[in-house]
Design a protein around this motif. Structure first.
Motif, PDB file in Angstrom:
ATOM      1  N   ILE A   1      59.272  62.847  46.309  1.00 16.38           N
ATOM      2  CA  ILE A   1      59.995  62.112  47.126  1.00 16.38           C
ATOM      3  C   ILE A   1      60.846  60.893  46.437  1.00 16.38           C
ATOM      4  O   ILE A   1      60.289  60.357  45.441  1.00 16.38           O
ATOM      5  CB  ILE A   1      59.314  61.466  48.217  1.00 16.38           C
ATOM      6  N   TYR A   2      62.194  61.062  46.635  1.00 16.34           N
ATOM      7  CA  TYR A   2      63.107  60.046  45.974  1.00 16.34           C
ATOM      8  C   TYR A   2      63.878  59.177  46.995  1.00 16.34           C
ATOM      9  O   TYR A   2      64.169  59.641  48.003  1.00 16.34           O
ATOM     10  CB  TYR A   2      64.050  60.793  45.116  1.00 16.34           C
TER      11      TYR A   2
ATOM     12  N   VAL B   1      69.224  60.507  56.423  1.00 18.89           N
ATOM     13  CA  VAL B   1      69.574  61.836  55.883  1.00 18.89           C
ATOM     14  C   VAL B   1      68.740  62.134  54.685  1.00 18.89           C
ATOM     15  O   VAL B   1      68.607  61.135  53.484  1.00 18.89           O
ATOM     16  CB  VAL B   1      71.030  61.935  55.459  1.00 18.89           C
ATOM     17  N   GLY B   2      67.967  63.314  54.675  1.00 14.90           N
ATOM     18  CA  GLY B   2      67.187  63.434  53.809  1.00 14.90           C
ATOM     19  C   GLY B   2      67.573  64.948  53.044  1.00 14.90           C
ATOM     20  O   GLY B   2      67.719  65.907  53.639  1.00 14.90           O
TER      21      GLY B   2
ATOM     22  N   PHE C   1      70.029  57.437  52.614  1.00 13.92           N
ATOM     23  CA  PHE C   1      70.070  58.882  52.213  1.00 13.92           C
ATOM     24  C   PHE C   1      68.754  58.726  51.242  1.00 13.92           C
ATOM     25  O   PHE C   1      68.225  57.693  50.466  1.00 13.92           O
ATOM     26  CB  PHE C   1      71.188  59.275  51.221  1.00 13.92           C
ATOM     27  N   GLY C   2      67.756  59.810  51.334  1.00 15.68           N
ATOM     28  CA  GLY C   2      66.774  60.154  50.553  1.00 15.68           C
ATOM     29  C   GLY C   2      66.673  61.659  50.048  1.00 15.68           C
ATOM     30  O   GLY C   2      67.539  62.452  50.453  1.00 15.68           O
ATOM     31  N   ALA C   3      65.583  61.734  49.054  1.00 16.93           N
ATOM     32  CA  ALA C   3      65.765  63.171  48.768  1.00 16.93           C
ATOM     33  C   ALA C   3      64.199  63.794  48.718  1.00 16.93           C
ATOM     34  O   ALA C   3      63.460  62.731  48.028  1.00 16.93           O
ATOM     35  CB  ALA C   3      66.271  63.494  47.374  1.00 16.93           C
ATOM     36  N   THR C   4      63.872  64.983  48.670  1.00 17.97           N
ATOM     37  CA  THR C   4      62.743  65.480  48.493  1.00 17.97           C
ATOM     38  C   THR C   4      62.610  66.641  47.865  1.00 17.97           C
ATOM     39  O   THR C   4      63.386  67.641  48.334  1.00 17.97           O
ATOM     40  CB  THR C   4      61.805  65.808  49.958  1.00 17.97           C
ATOM     41  N   ARG C   5      62.030  66.839  46.789  1.00 17.99           N
ATOM     42  CA  ARG C   5      61.998  67.947  45.922  1.00 17.99           C
ATOM     43  C   ARG C   5      60.699  68.958  46.201  1.00 17.99           C
ATOM     44  O   ARG C   5      59.735  68.154  46.035  1.00 17.99           O
ATOM     45  CB  ARG C   5      62.434  67.729  44.485  1.00 17.99           C
ATOM     46  N   LEU C   6      60.845  70.268  46.263  1.00 20.86           N
ATOM     47  CA  LEU C   6      59.603  70.984  46.361  1.00 20.86           C
ATOM     48  C   LEU C   6      59.455  71.545  44.872  1.00 20.86           C
ATOM     49  O   LEU C   6      60.167  71.992  44.359  1.00 20.86           O
ATOM     50  CB  LEU C   6      59.886  72.279  47.242  1.00 20.86           C
ATOM     51  N   ARG C   7      58.137  71.208  44.610  1.00 20.05           N
ATOM     52  CA  ARG C   7      57.579  71.611  43.195  1.00 20.05           C
ATOM     53  C   ARG C   7      56.902  73.057  43.415  1.00 20.05           C
ATOM     54  O   ARG C   7      57.072  73.772  42.375  1.00 20.05           O
ATOM     55  CB  ARG C   7      56.872  70.742  42.720  1.00 20.05           C
ATOM     56  N   SER C   8      56.533  73.309  44.590  1.00 24.79           N
ATOM     57  CA  SER C   8      55.922  74.750  44.718  1.00 24.79           C
ATOM     58  C   SER C   8      56.763  75.257  45.875  1.00 24.79           C
ATOM     59  O   SER C   8      56.952  74.839  47.102  1.00 24.79           O
ATOM     60  CB  SER C   8      54.669  74.427  45.115  1.00 24.79           C
ATOM     61  N   PHE C   9      57.002  76.760  45.680  1.00 28.10           N
ATOM     62  CA  PHE C   9      57.832  77.386  46.640  1.00 28.10           C
ATOM     63  C   PHE C   9      56.786  78.448  47.287  1.00 28.10           C
ATOM     64  O   PHE C   9      56.931  78.765  48.575  1.00 28.10           O
ATOM     65  CB  PHE C   9      59.084  78.158  46.188  1.00 28.10           C
ATOM     66  N   ARG C  10      55.786  78.835  46.643  1.00 26.40           N
ATOM     67  CA  ARG C  10      54.566  79.799  47.144  1.00 26.40           C
ATOM     68  C   ARG C  10      53.272  79.090  46.316  1.00 26.40           C
ATOM     69  O   ARG C  10      53.496  79.173  45.125  1.00 26.40           O
ATOM     70  CB  ARG C  10      54.841  81.148  46.961  1.00 26.40           C
TER      71      ARG C  10
END
Lengths: 385, 171
Positions: A262-263, A270-271, A297-306
């Motif tokens: 999370i950033y 808005v994320g 504004f913020g951001a969330t990066r997925l490190r895992s997709f499955r």
């Protein structure tokens, strides 16, 4: 500024260098691989080490990607720690065997250096290849930079080989943007990896002295049970990935502590949710947008997709006023894969946060943060039914 | 060049990435590499659009690829040339560095398959022009990359010479 101690340790490595070096530290026993741009330098480096006796591994040169994954299937079934690397059409060509590895529950690690698919002929990054294997029963981890690519390889082996999980695992890095860009990497030490990653202890293995069979005729009831078991194992993989990331964070002092990163403002208007390098570029865009007086504004990066990080995505939707999802691929005749999954899960969780879609960066299209700033403002205007 | 500069930046405590531009590479064709150096971690993965500093091994190339002035009185432009080419009149960097890197490279024996390996010696000229990094850092970087390579000492000598012999002109 970097500390003096860090300065001494840092190597300037491409993403491919970072992966190859982490693979060596993870002491695989068998590698079967076939070259394809932009993943070729990984296996070129490793095959050179193997040829010079600098790496104790059975390196199998094969005639195609299909044969490469077939070799990996055999090696893992025989109880060996197994690795390969590929990209793009190479991944598609091996896909029959990718499913076989996944559905046979054969632990191994594969680096997928993400690249667009034909046609037109294009060697640059997007995520069509990665999405193509989403239902093959593999763990899919996505790195944002060369350091993460390096650190995730031992985690991938460890979680894949965990008896509570026991599925193959892919570590994705963006083609060229990471694979060929030289960045600063603090190498893991052999001792750290040896302490972190125990020897592979196969549950079953092909052994002439104790014969077993993999993938024999399976009647409908048992087949359904196999898939259900697989599904439950992938659900358990979330916990083990979190633990693997946390342990690697503690050992290295680098923060890989969850299935998502999370950033910026956690409860932003808005994320932005995304995968890979574009998530870092998004952080730069978020910083600029937060100075423009048009909301937070913020951001969330997925490190895992499955396995898909359901809980974390729900958490993001509860935190953000609206969500923009970046996909680096299309699903023709439908919505893009990542945004579809997020909308689907939020609907299931009865959460009505608006989720908007941005498809960009396909075929290596440059997406600088300055362009993202403009695109996010445009996407915010999308009507959501 | 990119890897050497990245090691040099690391030695000086900076964050850095080196981004080659890939396409249909072939010997003799123009190639480009972006280097980002910062005091904080670098999250920008795209190629550089507006560079602070430009270093060119071939003085015919910059006007072909950069039609307009990028500098506006800031930054540096370092060329492998002994004379100031008139095609560069449009550019207004704060500092302009000229060095006949080709000649120094050849005289130090940095020639392979008939071609002068000007890349590393060019970095001495760049540091004379820009002050972006220290010469100690550049020598450290050459050691890191060339190790026991037969061109190690020649590269060390060449960058010292290009550093000394670069003529820096302020705007």
């Amino acid at each position: 500024m970097l500390t003096e101690e860090k300065t001494k340790n840092i190597k300037i490595w491409t993403g491919n260098d970072a992966v190859a070096n982490a693979v060596r530290l993870s002491r695989p026993e068998v590698i079967a691989a076939y070259p394809i741009t932009p993943s070729t330098p990984i296996i070129k480096t490793i095959s050179n080490w193997a040829a010079k006796g600098e790496m104790d591994v059975e390196y199998i040169s094969v005639e195609s990607e299909h044969a490469a994954m077939a070799g990996c299937v055999g090696a893992s079934a025989a109880g060996g720690r197994t690795f390969t690397a590929t990209a793009s059409q190479g991944l598609l060509y091996m896909m029959e065997m990718v499913y076989m590895a996944g559905f046979t529950r054969l632990p191994m690690t594969m680096a997928v250096v993400n690249r667009s698919l034909f046609a037109g002929w294009n060697i640059w990054v997007d995520h069509h290849d990665m999405y193509s294997m989403r239902d093959a029963g593999w763990i899919q981890i996505i790195a944002k930079n060369n350091q993460e690519a390096h650190d995730m390889i031992p985690v991938s082996f460890k979680v894949s080989e965990n008896h509570d999980v026991y599925v193959p695992s892919a570590v994705n890095i963006d083609g060229f943007i990471l694979s060929h860009v030289a960045g600063q990497v603090e190498p893991l030490s052999q001792k750290l990896v040896d302490d972190f990653l125990p020897a592979f202890d196969p549950i079953f293995k092909l052994d002439p002295a104790d014969p077993v069979s993999f993938g024999s005729l399976t009647l409908p009831g048992r087949y359904a049970k196999l898939r259900q078991d697989h599904l439950e194992s992938m659900d358990r993989a979330r916990k083990h990935l979190r633990e693997g990331f946390e342990e690697m964070s503690e050992l290295t002092g680098r923060n890989w502590g969850s299935l998502v990163e999370i950033y910026g403002e956690e409860n932003a208007d808005v994320g932005i949710i995304s995968l890979g390098t574009i998530a870092e570029e998004t952080e730069e865009a978020v910083d600029i947008l937060n100075t423009m007086g048009i909301g937070s504004f913020g951001a969330t990066r997925l490190r895992s997709f499955r396995p898909f990080p359901f809980e974390e995505v729900v958490d993001a939707a509860r935190r953000y006023g609206q969500i923009i999802v970046i996909d680096r691929a299309y699903s023709m005749g439908a919505n893009a894969p990542l945004v579809t999954e997020i909308r689907n899960h939020l609907q299931k969780a009865n959460i009505s946060t608006p989720v908007k879609s941005l498809i960009t960066g396909v075929g290596g299209q440059e997406v600088p943060y300055t362009l993202l700033v403009k695109m996010f403002q445009e996407v915010m205007k999308q009507e959501v039914a | 060049m990119g890897t050497i500069l990245a090691y040099a930046a690391t030695y000086d405590g900076k964050y850095v990435v080196s981004i080659p531009k890939y396409g249909a590479e072939r010997r003799g064709a123009p190639v480009q590499n972006s280097i980002k150096i910062d005091d904080k971690p670098i999250k920008r993965h795209a190629q550089i659009e507006n560079a602070d500093d430009i270093v060119s091994l071939d003085s015919s190339l910059v006007p072909r690829f950069f039609k307009e002035d990028l500098f506006d009185g800031k930054g540096t432009l370092t060329l492998n040339a002994s004379e100031y080419p008139s095609a560069y009149d449009i550019y207004t960097p704060e500092k302009f560095g000229l060095c006949n890197v080709q000649e120094i490279t050849q005289s130090e024996g940095l020639v392979k398959s008939g071609s002068a390996m000007t890349g590393i010696p060019m970095l001495g000229a760049y540091l004379a022009t820009s002050d972006a990094l220290t010469m100690d850092a550049l020598h450290y970087a050459i050691d890191q990359v060339f190790g026991k390579n037969k061109y190690l000492e020649a590269n060390h000598k060449a960058v010292d010479r290009t550093y000394r012999e670069t003529k820096v002109r302020r705007r």
